[in-house]
Scaffold this active site. Structure first.
Site, PDB file in Angstrom:
ATOM      1  N   ASN A 208       0.857  -1.192   0.000  1.00 43.86           N
ATOM      2  CA  ASN A 208       0.000   0.000   0.000  1.00 43.86           C
ATOM      3  C   ASN A 208       0.887   1.233   0.000  1.00 43.86           C
ATOM      4  OD1 ASN A 208       0.499   0.877   2.813  1.00 43.86           O
ATOM      5  ND2 ASN A 208      -0.438  -1.109   3.270  1.00 43.86           N
ATOM      6  N   ASP A 276      -4.598  -5.909   4.962  1.00 46.44           N
ATOM      7  CA  ASP A 276      -5.655  -6.722   5.576  1.00 46.44           C
ATOM      8  C   ASP A 276      -5.633  -8.158   5.066  1.00 46.44           C
ATOM      9  OD1 ASP A 276      -6.779  -4.758   7.210  1.00 46.44           O
ATOM     10  OD2 ASP A 276      -7.769  -3.846   5.488  1.00 46.44           O
ATOM     11  N   LYS A 286       8.553 -18.239  -9.175  1.00 44.03           N
ATOM     12  CA  LYS A 286       7.995 -17.108  -9.915  1.00 44.03           C
ATOM     13  C   LYS A 286       6.834 -17.608 -10.789  1.00 44.03           C
ATOM     14  CE  LYS A 286       9.085 -13.492 -13.150  1.00 44.03           C
ATOM     15  NZ  LYS A 286       9.832 -13.202 -14.347  1.00 44.03           N
ATOM     16  N   ASP A 304      -5.251  -9.098  12.719  1.00 45.70           N
ATOM     17  CA  ASP A 304      -5.388  -7.673  13.045  1.00 45.70           C
ATOM     18  C   ASP A 304      -4.533  -7.417  14.283  1.00 45.70           C
ATOM     19  OD1 ASP A 304      -6.242  -5.169  14.094  1.00 45.70           O
ATOM     20  OD2 ASP A 304      -8.014  -5.305  12.828  1.00 45.70           O
ATOM     21  N   PHE A 323      -4.896   3.996  14.620  1.00 52.37           N
ATOM     22  CA  PHE A 323      -5.245   4.961  13.584  1.00 52.37           C
ATOM     23  C   PHE A 323      -6.453   4.419  12.833  1.00 52.37           C
ATOM     24  CE2 PHE A 323      -2.200   8.435  12.926  1.00 52.37           C
ATOM     25  CZ  PHE A 323      -1.323   8.155  13.957  1.00 52.37           C
TER      26      PHE A 323
HETATM   27  N1  CTP Z   1      -4.343  -2.584  11.884  1.00 52.48           N
HETATM   28  C1  CTP Z   1      -3.630  -3.649  12.381  1.00 52.48           C
HETATM   29  N2  CTP Z   1      -3.663  -4.841  11.744  1.00 52.48           N
HETATM   30  C2  CTP Z   1      -4.389  -5.014  10.626  1.00 52.48           C
HETATM   31  C3  CTP Z   1      -5.130  -3.928  10.094  1.00 52.48           C
HETATM   32  C4  CTP Z   1      -5.088  -2.727  10.750  1.00 52.48           C
HETATM   33  O1  CTP Z   1      -2.968  -3.501  13.387  1.00 52.48           O
HETATM   34  N3  CTP Z   1      -4.394  -6.194  10.015  1.00 52.48           N
HETATM   35  C5  CTP Z   1      -4.349  -1.326  12.637  1.00 52.48           C
HETATM   36  C6  CTP Z   1      -3.719  -0.144  11.928  1.00 52.48           C
HETATM   37  O2  CTP Z   1      -2.352  -0.047  12.264  1.00 52.48           O
HETATM   38  C7  CTP Z   1      -4.528   1.002  12.486  1.00 52.48           C
HETATM   39  C8  CTP Z   1      -5.897   0.404  12.735  1.00 52.48           C
HETATM   40  O3  CTP Z   1      -5.705  -1.000  12.809  1.00 52.48           O
HETATM   41  O4  CTP Z   1      -4.039   1.439  13.721  1.00 52.48           O
HETATM   42  C9  CTP Z   1      -6.945   0.677  11.706  1.00 52.48           C
HETATM   43  O5  CTP Z   1      -6.464   0.406  10.430  1.00 52.48           O
HETATM   44  P1  CTP Z   1      -7.382   0.715   9.165  1.00 52.48           P
HETATM   45  O6  CTP Z   1      -6.606   0.380   7.944  1.00 52.48           O
HETATM   46  O7  CTP Z   1      -7.983   2.064   9.292  1.00 52.48           O
HETATM   47  O8  CTP Z   1      -8.593  -0.276   9.384  1.00 52.48           O
HETATM   48  P2  CTP Z   1      -8.813  -1.760   9.026  1.00 52.48           P
HETATM   49  O9  CTP Z   1      -8.586  -2.602  10.221  1.00 52.48           O
HETATM   50  O10 CTP Z   1      -8.031  -2.118   7.835  1.00 52.48           O
HETATM   51  O11 CTP Z   1     -10.381  -1.786   8.763  1.00 52.48           O
HETATM   52  P3  CTP Z   1     -11.194  -1.350   7.432  1.00 52.48           P
HETATM   53  O12 CTP Z   1     -10.431  -1.914   6.294  1.00 52.48           O
HETATM   54  O13 CTP Z   1     -12.498  -1.978   7.664  1.00 52.48           O
HETATM   55  O14 CTP Z   1     -11.260   0.129   7.434  1.00 52.48           O
END
Ligand code: CTP
Length: 403
Positions: A208, A276, A286, A304, A323
């Protein structure tokens, strides 16, 4: 170093109270201002007159003194200091502070102060070892109380062991360290930063747009405030901030493992843009164009990290900040995310392309905590980090009266 610093010295009851006179003398030699408060028990061991003579200030002891309330109310007295020092800190005053009792001037000031507290415990060995005292201390330390001592040795009660108050020179050294090391000295912090890369095959990956600028700036600001920081970062082009322990990871699963290994900490800030999903079956070779249709990429959910650490029973950091990267209904989505994941605070940001947050130098944050919601102006990412860390410092130092 201590010149002009304002010390609120709270002397509680115990034979070690006589050493408070030496502490005052040494603080005054270093041109610190000392406002001393004696508990009723402390007055049995040292006289207000000697304390006042050495501190060259009025001595405070009565919660309900109308003159004092007129001259300087107890709230003001608790705030007009840079550091509150409790020496000696009896088992009783530590228990009161843990429970939030405010039934005399000393305990009221400790509850009302918005400044850091340094305590020098002094008590009988059995009292020190009692589970009640140890539990009180563990809880108070978690809330940010700093401790110096006690030492081992002979005690006035005739027993020997841990419980002797630290010597005045050690207490002075701890006070000086507080002012040189920063308000979060003694605290451990974990920060995640950057993106994660989820491999497809040995040459390709899912990623990302995160640059890691925000997470790295937070790690640097926590370090500058004196915390011991572990920065767990995915791949970025940034240099490791000075003085932090940097752990480089690639994937979300590695990041979770590195975060678990960094515990216990008191403060955890999860600023990484964790992928995610990962590829369900990463190819060891490859992937080749074969003339057939492109290979389907089957995804699997990544752990998560924020939610796992927020919801774990063992070693949950005292303060967890997440965040929320959103593109619509930013505040509502972030507030729901805070509850869903179980973190304490969440910093919401709008990551729509127009905001140029990902990879950019600025961020517009909406701060959300339990019962609190605050819009911050658009700020440089290092200014966001400083603002967050100022709030963390306040969180660990403030104990407001609930009225
Ligand atoms: N985060 C994490 N582990 C993941 C995804 C997210 O620790 N697998 C943490 C990020 O570091 C951030 C928070 O969760 O502090 C929210 O991340 P965000 O990308 O806003 O949300 P998502 O969990 O990805 O949810 P969604 O995609 O539904 O917005």
């Amino acid at each position: 170093m201590l010149a002009g610093k304002r010390i609120l010295l709270i002397v509680s009851g115990g034979i070690a109270a006589y050493k408070s006179l030496e502490i005052i003398r040494r603080l005054r030699e270093r041109r610190a201002q000392v406002k001393a408060v004696l508990t009723a028990a402390a007055e049995q061991f040292v006289t207000p007159l000697s304390v006042s003579a050495l501190s060259e200030e009025k001595v405070y002891s009565d919660l309900f003194s109308l003159t004092d309330e007129a001259e300087m109310g107890h709230i003001q007295l608790s705030r007009a200091a840079d550091l509150a020092v409790v020496a000696p800190a009896s088992a009783d005053i530590l228990a009161k502070l843990r429970a939030g009792l405010a039934n005399d001037l000393a305990s009221t000031l400790l509850l009302a102060t918005d400044k850091p507290i340094l305590a020098a415990p002094a008590m009988n060995l059995r009292m020190w070892e009692h589970p009640a005292t140890q539990e009180n201390l563990a809880c108070l330390k978690e809330r940010g109380l700093r401790i110096v001592g006690p030492n081992e040795g002979n005690m006035a009660c005739g027993e020997s062991g841990f419980g002797r108050m630290a010597e005045p020179a050690e207490i002075l050294a701890a006070i000086e360290a507080h002012f040189t090391e920063g308000p979060l000295a003694g605290h451990r912090a974990l920060v995640t930063s950057g993106p994660t890369h989820e491999p497809i095959d040995p040459v390709r990956y899912i990623a990302n747009r995160s640059s890691g600028k925000q997470g790295h700036a937070i790690a640097a600001a926590l370090r500058a405030a004196g915390a011991r920081v572990t920065l767990v970062s995915g791949p970025t082009c940034l240099a490791d901030p000075d003085g932090v322990t940097a752990v480089s990871v690639v994937s979300a699963r590695e990041m979770l493992e590195a975060c678990q290994a960094a515990l216990p900490v008191e403060i955890a800030v999860f600023a990484a843009a964790v992928a995610d999903w990962r590829i369900a079956a990463e190819s060891g070779r490859k992937l080749k164009k074969t003339g057939r249709p492109p290979p389907p990429l089957q995804l699997a959910l990544n752990p998560d990290i924020l939610a796992s650490i927020s919801q774990q029973r063992e070693q949950r950091p005292a303060l967890i900040v997440g965040f929320a990267a959103e593109t619509e209904r930013v505040v509502a989505q972030a507030a729901a995310k805070r509850l869903r994941k179980g973190c304490d605070w969440i910093l919401a940001n709008d990551v729509s392309p127009a905001g140029e947050v990902f990879g950019g130098d600025c961020n517009t944050i909406h701060f959300i905590a339990d019962g609190e919601s605050e819009a911050w102006p658009r700020l440089d990412k290092s200014a966001v980090a400083e603002r967050l860390v100022a709030r963390i410092v306040k969180h660990f130092c403030i104990r407001e009266i609930g009225t």
